[in-house]
Design a protein around this motif. Structure first.
Motif, PDB file in Angstrom:
ATOM      1  N   LYS A  97       0.780  -1.197   0.093  1.00 53.10           N
ATOM      2  CA  LYS A  97      -0.010   0.040   0.019  1.00 53.10           C
ATOM      3  C   LYS A  97       0.876   1.105  -0.028  1.00 53.10           C
ATOM      4  CE  LYS A  97      -4.059  -2.098   2.337  1.00 53.10           C
ATOM      5  NZ  LYS A  97      -3.333  -3.530   2.552  1.00 53.10           N
ATOM      6  N   ASP A  98       1.731   1.323   0.990  1.00 57.25           N
ATOM      7  CA  ASP A  98       2.837   2.415   1.097  1.00 57.25           C
ATOM      8  C   ASP A  98       4.211   1.956   1.666  1.00 57.25           C
ATOM      9  OD1 ASP A  98       2.469   2.788   4.160  1.00 57.25           O
ATOM     10  OD2 ASP A  98       0.281   3.209   3.523  1.00 57.25           O
ATOM     11  N   GLU A  99       4.922   2.791   1.734  1.00 57.10           N
ATOM     12  CA  GLU A  99       6.299   2.521   2.235  1.00 57.10           C
ATOM     13  C   GLU A  99       6.476   2.274   3.776  1.00 57.10           C
ATOM     14  OE1 GLU A  99      10.416   4.877   2.735  1.00 57.10           O
ATOM     15  OE2 GLU A  99       9.812   4.652   0.364  1.00 57.10           O
ATOM     16  N   ALA A 100       5.704   2.987   4.465  1.00 54.52           N
ATOM     17  CA  ALA A 100       5.712   2.945   6.032  1.00 54.52           C
ATOM     18  C   ALA A 100       5.095   1.558   6.319  1.00 54.52           C
ATOM     19  CB  ALA A 100       4.980   3.910   6.441  1.00 54.52           C
ATOM     20  N   SER A 101       3.942   1.349   5.727  1.00 56.30           N
ATOM     21  CA  SER A 101       3.336  -0.232   6.142  1.00 56.30           C
ATOM     22  C   SER A 101       4.236  -1.245   5.902  1.00 56.30           C
ATOM     23  CB  SER A 101       1.841  -0.303   5.697  1.00 56.30           C
ATOM     24  OG  SER A 101       1.839  -0.169   4.360  1.00 56.30           O
ATOM     25  N   ALA A 102       4.706  -1.162   4.521  1.00 56.13           N
ATOM     26  CA  ALA A 102       5.615  -2.228   3.896  1.00 56.13           C
ATOM     27  C   ALA A 102       6.654  -2.470   4.594  1.00 56.13           C
ATOM     28  CB  ALA A 102       5.742  -2.022   2.427  1.00 56.13           C
ATOM     29  N   LYS A 103       7.265  -1.166   5.258  1.00 54.49           N
ATOM     30  CA  LYS A 103       8.498  -1.527   6.061  1.00 54.49           C
ATOM     31  C   LYS A 103       8.275  -1.995   7.398  1.00 54.49           C
ATOM     32  CE  LYS A 103      11.573   2.287   4.290  1.00 54.49           C
ATOM     33  NZ  LYS A 103      12.245   3.474   4.841  1.00 54.49           N
ATOM     34  N   GLU A 108       9.244  -7.064  10.540  1.00 55.89           N
ATOM     35  CA  GLU A 108       8.529  -8.222  11.505  1.00 55.89           C
ATOM     36  C   GLU A 108       9.174  -9.516  10.624  1.00 55.89           C
ATOM     37  OE1 GLU A 108       6.834  -8.499  14.158  1.00 55.89           O
ATOM     38  OE2 GLU A 108       5.346  -6.864  14.224  1.00 55.89           O
ATOM     39  N   ILE A 109       9.173  -9.559   9.686  1.00 55.03           N
ATOM     40  CA  ILE A 109       9.658 -11.179   9.129  1.00 55.03           C
ATOM     41  C   ILE A 109      10.826 -11.082   9.174  1.00 55.03           C
ATOM     42  CG2 ILE A 109       7.191 -11.348   7.579  1.00 55.03           C
ATOM     43  CD1 ILE A 109       8.913 -10.550   5.295  1.00 55.03           C
ATOM     44  N   LYS A 110      11.639  -9.932   8.898  1.00 51.67           N
ATOM     45  CA  LYS A 110      12.973 -10.186   9.222  1.00 51.67           C
ATOM     46  C   LYS A 110      13.559 -10.490  10.658  1.00 51.67           C
ATOM     47  CE  LYS A 110      15.996  -7.082   7.706  1.00 51.67           C
ATOM     48  NZ  LYS A 110      17.077  -8.102   6.972  1.00 51.67           N
ATOM     49  N   GLY A 111      12.737 -10.086  11.786  1.00 50.87           N
ATOM     50  CA  GLY A 111      12.747 -10.360  13.018  1.00 50.87           C
ATOM     51  C   GLY A 111      12.486 -11.977  13.478  1.00 50.87           C
ATOM     52  N   HIS A 112      12.011 -12.444  12.385  1.00 54.73           N
ATOM     53  CA  HIS A 112      11.437 -14.084  12.704  1.00 54.73           C
ATOM     54  C   HIS A 112      12.480 -14.596  11.723  1.00 54.73           C
ATOM     55  CE1 HIS A 112       8.048 -12.185  14.460  1.00 54.73           C
ATOM     56  NE2 HIS A 112       7.642 -13.382  14.980  1.00 54.73           N
ATOM     57  N   GLY A 113      13.510 -14.226  11.401  1.00 52.75           N
ATOM     58  CA  GLY A 113      14.423 -14.967  10.587  1.00 52.75           C
ATOM     59  C   GLY A 113      14.191 -15.102   9.081  1.00 52.75           C
ATOM     60  N   VAL A 114      13.662 -14.183   8.623  1.00 58.40           N
ATOM     61  CA  VAL A 114      13.423 -14.315   7.100  1.00 58.40           C
ATOM     62  C   VAL A 114      14.172 -13.144   6.177  1.00 58.40           C
ATOM     63  CG1 VAL A 114      11.715 -13.919   5.096  1.00 58.40           C
ATOM     64  CG2 VAL A 114      11.026 -15.133   7.160  1.00 58.40           C
ATOM     65  N   ASN A 115      15.095 -13.589   5.477  1.00 57.31           N
ATOM     66  CA  ASN A 115      16.055 -12.515   4.984  1.00 57.31           C
ATOM     67  C   ASN A 115      15.689 -12.331   3.450  1.00 57.31           C
ATOM     68  OD1 ASN A 115      17.726 -11.765   7.088  1.00 57.31           O
ATOM     69  ND2 ASN A 115      18.234 -14.136   7.005  1.00 57.31           N
ATOM     70  N   THR A 116      14.734 -13.053   2.833  1.00 60.47           N
ATOM     71  CA  THR A 116      14.608 -13.192   1.196  1.00 60.47           C
ATOM     72  C   THR A 116      13.358 -13.177   0.906  1.00 60.47           C
ATOM     73  OG1 THR A 116      16.837 -13.885   1.005  1.00 60.47           O
ATOM     74  CG2 THR A 116      15.256 -13.822  -1.008  1.00 60.47           C
ATOM     75  N   VAL A 138       9.982  -3.870  -4.363  1.00 61.03           N
ATOM     76  CA  VAL A 138      11.430  -4.055  -4.495  1.00 61.03           C
ATOM     77  C   VAL A 138      12.445  -2.932  -3.863  1.00 61.03           C
ATOM     78  CG1 VAL A 138      13.488  -4.464  -6.323  1.00 61.03           C
ATOM     79  CG2 VAL A 138      11.316  -5.455  -6.682  1.00 61.03           C
ATOM     80  N   ARG A 139      12.181  -1.673  -4.203  1.00 61.60           N
ATOM     81  CA  ARG A 139      12.663  -0.683  -3.432  1.00 61.60           C
ATOM     82  C   ARG A 139      12.813  -0.624  -2.008  1.00 61.60           C
ATOM     83  NH1 ARG A 139      10.293   2.852  -6.428  1.00 61.60           N
ATOM     84  NH2 ARG A 139       8.604   3.284  -4.989  1.00 61.60           N
ATOM     85  N   GLU A 143      15.666  -0.801   0.836  1.00 61.28           N
ATOM     86  CA  GLU A 143      16.049   0.185   1.882  1.00 61.28           C
ATOM     87  C   GLU A 143      15.988  -0.595   3.340  1.00 61.28           C
ATOM     88  OE1 GLU A 143      12.926   2.887   1.253  1.00 61.28           O
ATOM     89  OE2 GLU A 143      13.610   3.911  -0.515  1.00 61.28           O
ATOM     90  N   THR A 144      15.426  -1.684   3.339  1.00 59.94           N
ATOM     91  CA  THR A 144      15.326  -2.385   4.649  1.00 59.94           C
ATOM     92  C   THR A 144      16.371  -3.611   4.891  1.00 59.94           C
ATOM     93  OG1 THR A 144      13.457  -3.710   3.917  1.00 59.94           O
ATOM     94  CG2 THR A 144      13.036  -1.654   5.298  1.00 59.94           C
ATOM     95  N   ASN A 145      17.153  -3.706   3.906  1.00 58.88           N
ATOM     96  CA  ASN A 145      17.977  -4.843   3.562  1.00 58.88           C
ATOM     97  C   ASN A 145      17.598  -6.113   3.594  1.00 58.88           C
ATOM     98  OD1 ASN A 145      20.553  -3.248   3.888  1.00 58.88           O
ATOM     99  ND2 ASN A 145      19.917  -2.747   6.131  1.00 58.88           N
TER     100      ASN A 145
END
Length: 325
Positions: A97-103, A108-116, A138-139, A143-145
């Motif tokens: 929807k927008d950058e803030a909600s996507a980030k 959250e999912i990075k915090g649960h061990g997902v990197n890709t 993609v962008r 920005e969130t590695n």
């Protein structure tokens, strides 16, 4: 007995419901499916069994897993509890929807061990999802590695030639790139012609005499594929490249009764000839004169059993694979 002793790599189908009804989808995902999602307890059961079979990591797909990020987190937590790595999560970017909600979701999912994230990039998805969402996701990943596994970059320029604010039909692609574009697309993508993908391309496929297909019948060793298997939200083991068939994973570990799963067993042990004989004898199936190969014949029988006769057969699950094609 039908049994699995080890598995190498595969995926988890958290849900069949999807924001799209793509013409290439071998799982027949669509918005029409029930709003079911894999529970943490089911995820625990599945991951525990996979670990015991030597599978240490999986990918996650759907449907669209990120339609319900909160439910997805429960599955990711179960993976962590069972020491199962997540290779990537598949997404079509429709939820962006927008950058803030996507980030926030990516954090959250990075915090649960997902990197890709595997992000779908192809004309099939573009029939439903405007390309700006894919570009924006993609962008935001950059920005969130969050690593991006683009599937497939080969189509980026094709899609980018269109207005990225709106979806575009395959007919529009054919008008721009030539009438043979859908056929070329099949080979460029490397489609598994099952489910809705088979329905899409069936009119373009060469027909074979029914008797010739039976003469060429060989056992379909569906369970022999230890790579790219799937387990769905109901705990069903889905053989490599063959959706619409299923046996509960917990039964396959101990040995599933072939008499209970006789549709599956007839194919696995004898091939399409065995399924035809069973269908004719037990279910009054009447073959046509020709089919576009053994998979077309197989699906015709399965549709006869599930849709025409309305049978509740344990190895042809979930029924939505046939109903929502």
């Amino acid at each position: 007995m039908l049994r699995i002793k080890n598995l190498v790599s595969g995926g988890i189908i958290t849900n069949y419901k999807c924001s799209s009804k793509c013409k290439h989808c071998s799982y027949s995902s669509s918005p029409k499916w029930p709003d079911d999602y894999m529970t943490p307890s089911m995820a625990d059961e599945i991951f525990s069994i996979l670990k015991s079979l030597g599978c240490d990591s999986v990918h996650i797909g759907g449907g669209e897993p990120l339609l319900k990020p909160d439910k997805l987190l429960g599955v990711l937590e179960a993976a962590q509890r069972n020491d199962i790595g997540i290779e990537y999560i598949e997404t079509n970017a429709s939820w962006y929807k927008d950058e803030a909600s996507a980030k926030a979701v990516l954090k959250e999912i990075k915090g649960h061990g997902v990197n890709t994230l595997l992000i779908s990039i192809d004309p099939y998805h573009n029939e439903y999802i405007p390309f700006w969402k894919v570009k924006a996701l993609v962008r935001t990943c950059s920005e969130t590695n969050m690593n991006v596994f683009p599937w497939l970059m080969d189509f980026w320029n094709d899609i980018d030639a269109m207005n990225d604010h709106i979806p575009h039909s395959l007919d529009e692609y054919a008008q721009l790139f030539g009438q043979d574009y859908p056929v070329k697309l099949l080979n460029r993508y490397g489609l598994n012609l099952k489910g809705r993908a088979l329905k899409t391309y069936l009119p373009m496929m060469k027909k074979q005499p029914y008797k010739q297909i039976l003469e060429e019948s060989r056992p379909c060793k569906l369970l022999s594929g230890v790579y790219h298997f799937h387990v769905d939200l109901y705990g069903n083991f889905i053989p490599q490249s063959c959706p619409g068939f299923s046996i509960p994973l917990k039964e396959l570990v101990n040995g599933a009764d072939p008499d209970k799963y006789r549709i599956f067993n007839s194919l696995e042990s004898t091939g399409i000839r065995g399924l035809v004989e069973l269908a004719k004898e037990k279910f009054k199936y009447i073959p046509k004169n020709e089919y576009a190969g053994k998979c077309d014949l197989c699906y015709d029988i399965r549709n006869h059993l599930v849709l025409e006769l309305g049978l509740d057969l344990p190895d042809l699950k979930p029924e939505g694979h046939y109903k929502y094609i």
